[in-house]
Scaffold this motif. Structure first.
Motif, PDB file in Angstrom:
ATOM      1  N   GLY A 193       0.946  -1.128   0.010  1.00  0.00           N
ATOM      2  CA  GLY A 193      -0.047   0.153  -0.055  1.00  0.00           C
ATOM      3  C   GLY A 193       0.776   1.256  -0.016  1.00  0.00           C
ATOM      4  N   ARG A 194       1.930   1.367   0.639  1.00  0.00           N
ATOM      5  CA  ARG A 194       2.857   2.415   0.810  1.00  0.00           C
ATOM      6  C   ARG A 194       3.652   2.550  -0.680  1.00  0.00           C
ATOM      7  NH1 ARG A 194       3.735   0.376   6.510  1.00  0.00           N
ATOM      8  NH2 ARG A 194       3.359   2.127   7.777  1.00  0.00           N
ATOM      9  N   TRP A 195       3.874   1.594  -1.211  1.00  0.00           N
ATOM     10  CA  TRP A 195       4.393   1.583  -2.305  1.00  0.00           C
ATOM     11  C   TRP A 195       3.727   2.143  -3.398  1.00  0.00           C
ATOM     12  CZ3 TRP A 195       9.597   0.073  -3.438  1.00  0.00           C
ATOM     13  CH2 TRP A 195       9.884   0.130  -4.727  1.00  0.00           C
ATOM     14  N   ALA A 196       2.349   1.724  -3.557  1.00  0.00           N
ATOM     15  CA  ALA A 196       1.228   2.354  -4.433  1.00  0.00           C
ATOM     16  C   ALA A 196       1.039   3.669  -4.144  1.00  0.00           C
ATOM     17  CB  ALA A 196       0.108   1.479  -4.231  1.00  0.00           C
ATOM     18  N   TRP A 197       1.003   4.187  -2.827  1.00  0.00           N
ATOM     19  CA  TRP A 197       0.698   5.394  -2.558  1.00  0.00           C
ATOM     20  C   TRP A 197       1.902   6.363  -3.196  1.00  0.00           C
ATOM     21  CZ3 TRP A 197       3.557   9.662  -0.208  1.00  0.00           C
ATOM     22  CH2 TRP A 197       2.726  10.748   0.149  1.00  0.00           C
ATOM     23  N   LEU A 198       3.189   6.030  -3.354  1.00  0.00           N
ATOM     24  CA  LEU A 198       4.270   6.774  -3.509  1.00  0.00           C
ATOM     25  C   LEU A 198       4.248   6.794  -5.326  1.00  0.00           C
ATOM     26  CD1 LEU A 198       7.513   5.325  -1.694  1.00  0.00           C
ATOM     27  CD2 LEU A 198       6.690   7.598  -1.696  1.00  0.00           C
ATOM     28  N   ALA A 199       3.874   5.547  -5.869  1.00  0.00           N
ATOM     29  CA  ALA A 199       3.567   5.815  -7.314  1.00  0.00           C
ATOM     30  C   ALA A 199       2.633   6.907  -7.623  1.00  0.00           C
ATOM     31  CB  ALA A 199       3.015   4.271  -7.808  1.00  0.00           C
ATOM     32  N   GLU A 200       1.507   7.000  -6.727  1.00  0.00           N
ATOM     33  CA  GLU A 200       0.580   7.903  -7.158  1.00  0.00           C
ATOM     34  C   GLU A 200       0.970   9.501  -6.910  1.00  0.00           C
ATOM     35  OE1 GLU A 200      -2.792   7.147  -4.663  1.00  0.00           O
ATOM     36  OE2 GLU A 200      -3.124   5.241  -5.765  1.00  0.00           O
ATOM     37  N   HIS A 201       1.974   9.537  -6.073  1.00  0.00           N
ATOM     38  CA  HIS A 201       2.395  10.961  -5.497  1.00  0.00           C
ATOM     39  C   HIS A 201       3.728  11.346  -5.738  1.00  0.00           C
ATOM     40  CE1 HIS A 201      -1.150   9.939  -2.747  1.00  0.00           C
ATOM     41  NE2 HIS A 201      -1.028  11.096  -2.740  1.00  0.00           N
ATOM     42  N   ASP A 202       4.380  10.393  -6.528  1.00  0.00           N
ATOM     43  CA  ASP A 202       5.746  10.853  -6.839  1.00  0.00           C
ATOM     44  C   ASP A 202       5.730  11.834  -8.057  1.00  0.00           C
ATOM     45  OD1 ASP A 202       8.631  10.938  -7.219  1.00  0.00           O
ATOM     46  OD2 ASP A 202       8.761   8.916  -7.931  1.00  0.00           O
ATOM     47  N   GLN A 203       6.653  12.552  -8.285  1.00  0.00           N
ATOM     48  CA  GLN A 203       6.842  13.842  -9.107  1.00  0.00           C
ATOM     49  C   GLN A 203       8.055  13.431 -10.114  1.00  0.00           C
ATOM     50  OE1 GLN A 203       6.267  17.789  -7.939  1.00  0.00           O
ATOM     51  NE2 GLN A 203       4.947  17.121  -6.379  1.00  0.00           N
ATOM     52  N   TYR A 204       7.904  12.536 -11.021  1.00  0.00           N
ATOM     53  CA  TYR A 204       9.068  12.172 -11.908  1.00  0.00           C
ATOM     54  C   TYR A 204       9.797  13.312 -12.803  1.00  0.00           C
ATOM     55  CZ  TYR A 204       7.817   7.323 -10.758  1.00  0.00           C
ATOM     56  OH  TYR A 204       7.337   6.179 -10.078  1.00  0.00           O
ATOM     57  N   TYR A 205      10.655  13.293 -12.912  1.00  0.00           N
ATOM     58  CA  TYR A 205      11.489  14.079 -14.021  1.00  0.00           C
ATOM     59  C   TYR A 205      11.230  15.607 -13.602  1.00  0.00           C
ATOM     60  CZ  TYR A 205      11.681   9.407 -16.065  1.00  0.00           C
ATOM     61  OH  TYR A 205      11.967   8.130 -16.264  1.00  0.00           O
ATOM     62  N   ARG A 206      11.027  15.847 -12.323  1.00  0.00           N
ATOM     63  CA  ARG A 206      11.086  17.182 -11.757  1.00  0.00           C
ATOM     64  C   ARG A 206      12.385  17.642 -11.087  1.00  0.00           C
ATOM     65  NH1 ARG A 206       4.832  18.714 -10.703  1.00  0.00           N
ATOM     66  NH2 ARG A 206       4.082  17.755 -12.293  1.00  0.00           N
ATOM     67  N   PHE A 207      13.378  16.762 -10.662  1.00  0.00           N
ATOM     68  CA  PHE A 207      14.579  16.775 -10.109  1.00  0.00           C
ATOM     69  C   PHE A 207      14.441  17.729  -8.934  1.00  0.00           C
ATOM     70  CE2 PHE A 207      14.791  16.098 -14.664  1.00  0.00           C
ATOM     71  CZ  PHE A 207      15.450  14.935 -14.521  1.00  0.00           C
ATOM     72  N   ARG A 208      13.312  17.848  -8.281  1.00  0.00           N
ATOM     73  CA  ARG A 208      13.285  18.528  -6.949  1.00  0.00           C
ATOM     74  C   ARG A 208      13.535  17.577  -5.514  1.00  0.00           C
ATOM     75  NH1 ARG A 208       7.469  21.450  -8.835  1.00  0.00           N
ATOM     76  NH2 ARG A 208       8.672  22.878 -10.343  1.00  0.00           N
ATOM     77  N   LEU A 212      13.706  13.342  -4.745  1.00  0.00           N
ATOM     78  CA  LEU A 212      14.644  12.509  -3.871  1.00  0.00           C
ATOM     79  C   LEU A 212      13.936  11.899  -2.693  1.00  0.00           C
ATOM     80  CD1 LEU A 212      17.620  11.946  -3.464  1.00  0.00           C
ATOM     81  CD2 LEU A 212      17.684  14.275  -2.114  1.00  0.00           C
ATOM     82  N   ALA A 213      13.025  12.542  -1.957  1.00  0.00           N
ATOM     83  CA  ALA A 213      12.325  11.966  -0.978  1.00  0.00           C
ATOM     84  C   ALA A 213      11.702  10.922  -1.339  1.00  0.00           C
ATOM     85  CB  ALA A 213      11.524  12.989  -0.627  1.00  0.00           C
ATOM     86  N   ALA A 214      10.965  10.629  -2.464  1.00  0.00           N
ATOM     87  CA  ALA A 214      10.314   9.355  -3.006  1.00  0.00           C
ATOM     88  C   ALA A 214      11.284   8.411  -3.245  1.00  0.00           C
ATOM     89  CB  ALA A 214       9.603   9.710  -4.424  1.00  0.00           C
ATOM     90  N   TYR A 215      12.489   8.630  -3.637  1.00  0.00           N
ATOM     91  CA  TYR A 215      13.650   7.694  -3.914  1.00  0.00           C
ATOM     92  C   TYR A 215      14.145   7.010  -2.593  1.00  0.00           C
ATOM     93  CZ  TYR A 215      18.120   5.391  -5.232  1.00  0.00           C
ATOM     94  OH  TYR A 215      19.040   4.388  -5.654  1.00  0.00           O
ATOM     95  N   ALA A 216      14.211   7.860  -1.344  1.00  0.00           N
ATOM     96  CA  ALA A 216      14.606   7.447  -0.402  1.00  0.00           C
ATOM     97  C   ALA A 216      13.448   6.404   0.490  1.00  0.00           C
ATOM     98  CB  ALA A 216      14.846   8.565   0.686  1.00  0.00           C
ATOM     99  N   LEU A 217      12.200   6.872   0.308  1.00  0.00           N
ATOM    100  CA  LEU A 217      11.189   5.986   0.823  1.00  0.00           C
ATOM    101  C   LEU A 217      11.205   4.832   0.121  1.00  0.00           C
ATOM    102  CD1 LEU A 217       8.419   8.758   1.266  1.00  0.00           C
ATOM    103  CD2 LEU A 217       9.774   7.522   3.158  1.00  0.00           C
ATOM    104  N   ARG A 218      11.306   4.796  -1.212  1.00  0.00           N
ATOM    105  CA  ARG A 218      11.096   3.424  -1.692  1.00  0.00           C
ATOM    106  C   ARG A 218      12.184   2.509  -1.424  1.00  0.00           C
ATOM    107  NH1 ARG A 218       9.470   6.556  -6.407  1.00  0.00           N
ATOM    108  NH2 ARG A 218       7.413   5.963  -6.904  1.00  0.00           N
ATOM    109  N   LEU A 219      13.663   3.036  -1.295  1.00  0.00           N
ATOM    110  CA  LEU A 219      14.594   2.372  -0.900  1.00  0.00           C
ATOM    111  C   LEU A 219      14.288   1.749   0.533  1.00  0.00           C
ATOM    112  CD1 LEU A 219      17.585   1.224  -1.474  1.00  0.00           C
ATOM    113  CD2 LEU A 219      18.529   3.427  -0.411  1.00  0.00           C
ATOM    114  N   MET A 220      13.812   2.624   1.316  1.00  0.00           N
ATOM    115  CA  MET A 220      13.434   2.035   2.695  1.00  0.00           C
ATOM    116  C   MET A 220      12.461   1.028   2.602  1.00  0.00           C
ATOM    117  SD  MET A 220      11.990   4.282   5.862  1.00  0.00           S
ATOM    118  CE  MET A 220      10.366   4.506   5.265  1.00  0.00           C
ATOM    119  N   LEU A 221      11.583   1.000   1.910  1.00  0.00           N
ATOM    120  CA  LEU A 221      10.454   0.027   1.692  1.00  0.00           C
ATOM    121  C   LEU A 221      11.062  -1.205   1.168  1.00  0.00           C
ATOM    122  CD1 LEU A 221       7.336   1.767   0.327  1.00  0.00           C
ATOM    123  CD2 LEU A 221       7.690   1.260   2.804  1.00  0.00           C
ATOM    124  N   LEU A 222      11.928  -1.114   0.317  1.00  0.00           N
ATOM    125  CA  LEU A 222      12.550  -2.371  -0.247  1.00  0.00           C
ATOM    126  C   LEU A 222      13.472  -3.171   0.869  1.00  0.00           C
ATOM    127  CD1 LEU A 222      14.196  -1.208  -3.617  1.00  0.00           C
ATOM    128  CD2 LEU A 222      12.404  -2.593  -3.188  1.00  0.00           C
TER     129      LEU A 222
END
Length: 241
Positions: A193-208, A212-222
């Motif tokens: 569920g958390r992984w799916a939430w990130l997919a809905e709220h991530d902002q790809y290719y805006r480089f903000r 970076l926060a989404a990357y850290a959260l996904r790495l934590m979930l892995l």
């Protein structure tokens, strides 16, 4: 967009789907960002979430080695004080003071989420604020479900209720957790569920900072998925909640 965010976002190793091996460790990500204090501080705030989960597991007596990313081993084992920003705000005159043993788990989590909500503007990171509010809503939904099961007062089990999202945004996730056949399946459903939430709220290719926060959260979930997949069935039900 700034050059440092562009560099960090594009040069970090790609992350696979949930359940795949994490390409780097959580502490490695911190080391990688050492030259940018702002990026490092943002990621540290997010990774403390995982450290607090490890702390709860350790204090619950789980026989496993701790590998915190941000907090010290002494802080994980409650042998050293936590950072001041994890301390509860000063109590009102009619509120009881914390015991000599220090704040309880719910008090620490409330301080954590309130701090994230306060500093989100500083980092210009909407994802940080949204994630904090989503986590508060999810944790309180799970706490209420447990309280109903045990015949306890639901209102006494919630943290930072004023930060929670309106409506029933996490109702399906709580329902999946309650319907899981085993504690392990329940924890895995929460991670999905958390992984799916990130997919809905991530902002790809805006480089903000949000990306970076989404990357850290996904790495934590892995890492959390790998952790529970390799542990014995003795882990506590409260883990990853």
């Amino acid at each position: 967009m700034t050059l440092d965010r562009y560099y960090y976002v594009t040069s970090l190793p790609n992350l696979g789907e949930l359940g795949s091996a994490a390409p780097i460790g959580l502490a490695d990500l911190r080391t990688y960002l050492a030259d940018d204090p702002t990026c490092r501080q943002l990621v540290d705030l997010l990774l403390v979430h995982d450290d607090l989960l490890l702390r709860e597991a350790c204090l619950a007596g789980e026989p496993r080695e701790t590998t915190p990313a941000v907090l010290s081993d002494g802080q994980i084992r409650d042998e050293a004080p936590l950072p001041s920003w994890l301390a509860p705000q000063e109590a009102e005159p009619d509120e009881p003071e914390e015991s000599a043993a220090g704040p309880d788990s719910d008090t620490i989590w409330e301080a954590y989420f309130r701090h994230l909500d306060r500093v989100a503007t500083k980092f210009r990171c909407r994802l940080l604020a949204d994630w904090a509010r989503h986590e508060v809503t999810l944790r309180n939904g799970l706490a209420s479900a447990r309280a109903r099961r045990l015949g306890l007062d639901e209102s006494e089990c919630r943290v930072a209720a004023d930060l929670a999202e309106s409506g029933d945004s996490t109702g399906p996730a709580v329902g999946d957790w309650e319907a899981a056949s085993t504690p392990l399946a329940g924890l895995q459903s929460l991670l999905r569920g958390r992984w799916a939430w990130l997919a809905e709220h991530d902002q790809y290719y805006r480089f903000r900072n949000d990306e970076l926060a989404a990357y850290a959260l996904r790495l934590m979930l892995l890492h959390q998925w790998q952790r529970i997949a390799t542990e014995t069935p003795s882990f506590t039900e409260r883990r990853l909640v």
